[in-house]
Design a protein around this motif. Sequence first.
Motif, PDB file in Angstrom:
ATOM      1  N   ASP A   1     -21.005  21.550  25.279  1.00  0.00           N
ATOM      2  CA  ASP A   1     -19.643  21.360  24.755  1.00  0.00           C
ATOM      3  C   ASP A   1     -18.880  22.670  24.602  1.00  0.00           C
ATOM      4  OD1 ASP A   1     -20.193  18.649  24.522  1.00  0.00           O
ATOM      5  OD2 ASP A   1     -20.818  18.815  22.418  1.00  0.00           O
ATOM      6  N   TYR A   2     -19.528  23.782  24.877  1.00  0.00           N
ATOM      7  CA  TYR A   2     -18.924  25.090  24.637  1.00  0.00           C
ATOM      8  C   TYR A   2     -17.899  25.393  25.735  1.00  0.00           C
ATOM      9  CZ  TYR A   2     -18.745  30.019  23.239  1.00  0.00           C
ATOM     10  OH  TYR A   2     -18.339  31.242  22.791  1.00  0.00           O
TER      11      TYR A   2
ATOM     12  N   THR B   1     -22.932  25.385  18.279  1.00  0.00           N
ATOM     13  CA  THR B   1     -22.202  24.530  19.207  1.00  0.00           C
ATOM     14  C   THR B   1     -23.133  24.142  20.343  1.00  0.00           C
ATOM     15  OG1 THR B   1     -20.135  25.704  18.737  1.00  0.00           O
ATOM     16  CG2 THR B   1     -20.203  24.363  20.735  1.00  0.00           C
ATOM     17  N   LYS B   2     -23.108  22.881  20.720  1.00  0.00           N
ATOM     18  CA  LYS B   2     -23.907  22.480  21.875  1.00  0.00           C
ATOM     19  C   LYS B   2     -23.414  23.247  23.105  1.00  0.00           C
ATOM     20  CE  LYS B   2     -25.700  17.907  20.773  1.00  0.00           C
ATOM     21  NZ  LYS B   2     -25.808  16.497  21.220  1.00  0.00           N
TER      22      LYS B   2
ATOM     23  N   TYR C   1     -28.375  24.692  21.892  1.00  0.00           N
ATOM     24  CA  TYR C   1     -27.291  25.240  21.070  1.00  0.00           C
ATOM     25  C   TYR C   1     -26.982  26.710  21.358  1.00  0.00           C
ATOM     26  CZ  TYR C   1     -27.513  21.052  18.188  1.00  0.00           C
ATOM     27  OH  TYR C   1     -27.471  19.747  17.755  1.00  0.00           O
TER      28      TYR C   1
END
Length: 210
Positions: free
Chosen positions: A83-84, A79-80, A27
């Motif tokens: 995926d950012y 946020t992972k 994260y």
Amino acid sequence: MRYLATKKLIEASMELKIRVNPQNIIYFVPTHELAARQIEKKIKRAGAAARFNKISRKIISLGKSYSNGYIDFENLPKTKVSDYPRYIKTQEIVSRFSSGDALADCKGGGLKTPELIASIKKNGVLPANEMPGYSYKTHRFGFGEHSLFGIGPQKEIFKVDKGETRFYVARALQLESFPVVFCYIDKSHHDEVASVGLNKFIESLDDLTR
């Protein structure tokens, strides 16, 4: 909330010379949303005029050094990394560069030059205090050139928003070792830190490597 200067936490991390596998950092946490970071932005805007610039930089650096390293990660969004958007963009640039596109467009990806990718690909990532031109005098206040991390409530390691570019490049290149410097610890760990000491607490983290 109890107090621990971020400066002390950063210096302890540097002394321990700890590393982590960037693939294991799940994260990203935008710590710029902390109240202290918002105040710094206001000071920076107020110091936009040239004659106030130097003063505002000193105020911000001192504020960062002595702000509280204990924070509440539960109140910050996560946020992972995978995926950012900034990491995804960096992944694309690294992939193009590795495929031979030496002039890969770095705009919007947070990358200053393709040479950064080439350097990390060849040499890995050095701790900030081992980089050419490092001077303790110029880095003794503020966050310096470190790539910074936080310790969450479950002792998980979070990437925070300082030194993201090097971390994202290293992760995209599938490197398995990255220098870790902590600037924040979740406030829930205060009693343990007070009991065992800061260095031993850091060394107890499962995700660290040497």
